[in-house]
Design a protein around this motif. Sequence first.
Motif, PDB file in Angstrom:
ATOM      1  N   ILE A  54     -28.946  28.653  20.886  1.00 58.24           N
ATOM      2  CA  ILE A  54     -29.402  27.335  20.466  1.00 58.24           C
ATOM      3  C   ILE A  54     -30.701  27.501  19.688  1.00 58.24           C
ATOM      4  CG2 ILE A  54     -28.338  26.091  22.361  1.00 58.24           C
ATOM      5  CD1 ILE A  54     -31.132  25.891  23.648  1.00 58.24           C
ATOM      6  N   THR A  55     -31.002  26.521  18.893  1.00 60.17           N
ATOM      7  CA  THR A  55     -32.249  26.506  18.161  1.00 60.17           C
ATOM      8  C   THR A  55     -33.052  25.304  18.614  1.00 60.17           C
ATOM      9  OG1 THR A  55     -31.235  25.232  16.398  1.00 60.17           O
ATOM     10  CG2 THR A  55     -31.233  27.622  16.137  1.00 60.17           C
ATOM     11  N   PHE A  56     -34.292  25.238  18.178  1.00 61.61           N
ATOM     12  CA  PHE A  56     -35.115  24.074  18.499  1.00 61.61           C
ATOM     13  C   PHE A  56     -34.475  22.817  17.939  1.00 61.61           C
ATOM     14  CE2 PHE A  56     -39.051  26.737  18.882  1.00 61.61           C
ATOM     15  CZ  PHE A  56     -39.364  26.324  20.156  1.00 61.61           C
ATOM     16  N   ASP A  57     -34.636  21.724  18.645  1.00 61.82           N
ATOM     17  CA  ASP A  57     -34.254  20.410  18.145  1.00 61.82           C
ATOM     18  C   ASP A  57     -35.272  20.027  17.081  1.00 61.82           C
ATOM     19  OD1 ASP A  57     -33.764  17.764  17.658  1.00 61.82           O
ATOM     20  OD2 ASP A  57     -34.053  17.103  19.726  1.00 61.82           O
ATOM     21  N   LEU A  58     -34.840  19.926  15.836  1.00 61.11           N
ATOM     22  CA  LEU A  58     -35.749  19.670  14.730  1.00 61.11           C
ATOM     23  C   LEU A  58     -36.393  18.293  14.788  1.00 61.11           C
ATOM     24  CD1 LEU A  58     -33.746  21.293  11.827  1.00 61.11           C
ATOM     25  CD2 LEU A  58     -35.660  22.258  13.094  1.00 61.11           C
ATOM     26  N   SER A  59     -35.861  17.384  15.598  1.00 58.31           N
ATOM     27  CA  SER A  59     -36.434  16.045  15.681  1.00 58.31           C
ATOM     28  C   SER A  59     -37.629  15.998  16.616  1.00 58.31           C
ATOM     29  CB  SER A  59     -35.374  15.049  16.166  1.00 58.31           C
ATOM     30  OG  SER A  59     -34.998  15.353  17.492  1.00 58.31           O
ATOM     31  N   ASN A  60     -37.875  17.053  17.349  1.00 59.73           N
ATOM     32  CA  ASN A  60     -38.956  17.064  18.325  1.00 59.73           C
ATOM     33  C   ASN A  60     -40.049  18.017  17.869  1.00 59.73           C
ATOM     34  OD1 ASN A  60     -40.640  17.172  20.519  1.00 59.73           O
ATOM     35  ND2 ASN A  60     -39.027  17.660  21.997  1.00 59.73           N
ATOM     36  N   SER A  61     -41.070  17.495  17.194  1.00 62.13           N
ATOM     37  CA  SER A  61     -42.126  18.356  16.656  1.00 62.13           C
ATOM     38  C   SER A  61     -42.970  18.974  17.752  1.00 62.13           C
ATOM     39  CB  SER A  61     -43.005  17.579  15.685  1.00 62.13           C
ATOM     40  OG  SER A  61     -43.655  16.523  16.360  1.00 62.13           O
ATOM     41  N   VAL A  62     -43.054  18.346  18.919  1.00 62.78           N
ATOM     42  CA  VAL A  62     -43.855  18.897  20.000  1.00 62.78           C
ATOM     43  C   VAL A  62     -43.285  20.237  20.458  1.00 62.78           C
ATOM     44  CG1 VAL A  62     -44.673  18.514  22.347  1.00 62.78           C
ATOM     45  CG2 VAL A  62     -44.625  16.615  20.735  1.00 62.78           C
ATOM     46  N   ALA A  63     -41.968  20.345  20.553  1.00 57.68           N
ATOM     47  CA  ALA A  63     -41.327  21.576  21.004  1.00 57.68           C
ATOM     48  C   ALA A  63     -41.471  22.705  19.986  1.00 57.68           C
ATOM     49  CB  ALA A  63     -39.850  21.334  21.282  1.00 57.68           C
ATOM     50  N   ARG A  64     -41.870  22.372  18.764  1.00 60.23           N
ATOM     51  CA  ARG A  64     -41.974  23.376  17.712  1.00 60.23           C
ATOM     52  C   ARG A  64     -43.407  23.856  17.512  1.00 60.23           C
ATOM     53  NH1 ARG A  64     -37.641  24.324  14.799  1.00 60.23           N
ATOM     54  NH2 ARG A  64     -38.775  24.818  12.902  1.00 60.23           N
ATOM     55  N   GLU A  65     -44.317  23.423  18.385  1.00 60.10           N
ATOM     56  CA  GLU A  65     -45.703  23.846  18.288  1.00 60.10           C
ATOM     57  C   GLU A  65     -46.227  24.206  19.663  1.00 60.10           C
ATOM     58  OE1 GLU A  65     -48.100  20.931  16.339  1.00 60.10           O
ATOM     59  OE2 GLU A  65     -47.002  21.093  14.455  1.00 60.10           O
ATOM     60  N   ALA A  66     -47.254  25.051  19.679  1.00 63.88           N
ATOM     61  CA  ALA A  66     -47.909  25.438  20.922  1.00 63.88           C
ATOM     62  C   ALA A  66     -49.379  25.702  20.617  1.00 63.88           C
ATOM     63  CB  ALA A  66     -47.246  26.686  21.505  1.00 63.88           C
ATOM     64  N   PRO A  67     -50.203  25.674  21.631  1.00 61.76           N
ATOM     65  CA  PRO A  67     -51.610  26.001  21.410  1.00 61.76           C
ATOM     66  C   PRO A  67     -51.752  27.411  20.839  1.00 61.76           C
ATOM     67  CG  PRO A  67     -51.271  25.109  23.618  1.00 61.76           C
ATOM     68  CD  PRO A  67     -49.915  25.326  23.017  1.00 61.76           C
ATOM     69  N   GLY A  68     -52.830  27.642  20.134  1.00 62.31           N
ATOM     70  CA  GLY A  68     -53.063  28.924  19.475  1.00 62.31           C
ATOM     71  C   GLY A  68     -53.195  30.103  20.409  1.00 62.31           C
ATOM     72  N   ASP A  69     -53.429  29.862  21.699  1.00 61.85           N
ATOM     73  CA  ASP A  69     -53.581  30.971  22.644  1.00 61.85           C
ATOM     74  C   ASP A  69     -52.358  31.155  23.545  1.00 61.85           C
ATOM     75  OD1 ASP A  69     -53.868  28.643  24.087  1.00 61.85           O
ATOM     76  OD2 ASP A  69     -55.671  29.290  25.155  1.00 61.85           O
ATOM     77  N   TYR A  70     -51.272  30.451  23.259  1.00 62.34           N
ATOM     78  CA  TYR A  70     -50.063  30.511  24.083  1.00 62.34           C
ATOM     79  C   TYR A  70     -49.222  31.724  23.694  1.00 62.34           C
ATOM     80  CZ  TYR A  70     -45.704  28.936  26.273  1.00 62.34           C
ATOM     81  OH  TYR A  70     -44.575  28.846  27.032  1.00 62.34           O
ATOM     82  N   GLY A  71     -48.726  32.437  24.662  1.00 65.71           N
ATOM     83  CA  GLY A  71     -47.823  33.547  24.386  1.00 65.71           C
ATOM     84  C   GLY A  71     -48.532  34.812  23.933  1.00 65.71           C
TER      85      GLY A  71
END
Length: 180
Positions: free
Chosen positions: A49-66
């Motif tokens: 599966i890929t990210f749901d393109l309608s949900n911009s929150v799921a496509r971003e994370a804080p700069g120190d995540y991961g």
Amino acid sequence: MAKVAATVTGAPLAMVNFINDQTQMFRGMYVPRAPDASPDEVTSADAGITFDLSNSVAREAPGDYGFCPHVVAQGAQLALDDVLDYPRFAGNPLVNDMGVRSYLGTPLRDNTGMILGTLCVADTSPRTWDPQTKELMHDLAQTLVSEFRLRDSLLAQQQELFAVFDGAPFPIMLTEGPAI
């Protein structure tokens, strides 16, 4: 490209992301399909599966995540065979949120040498990232950056063409041309 990276490395997770000082923007992600996923979530070619393109929150994370920010900070590929072996990384939110135990991230560098982000793969089990896989990730990252350059070149040519049309002393109409 995330799907290609996951496929060729045999890793269940893969991402293409762009990183600035505050945010990571995931522009490509491949994760295993959940057993109860709806058909709308399935990519056309496989069980991911890929990210749901309608949900911009799921496509971003804080700069120190991961782990990807560490790739950018050190300016080199980062291979973690088992993140729990590294106290610096063992408490990373990605370990808790997605169960990541191994990670291989490669920087995406533009033609000036600036790191735009990463191409990375991860696994929920410890694994050894062999030299061949590391080199393959470098090659995939270079291919992806070449695609960026091609796109940028085409956009610049398009802008130049529009500037010529805008400056023409008479109207210009684009047509498809004769059918052969």
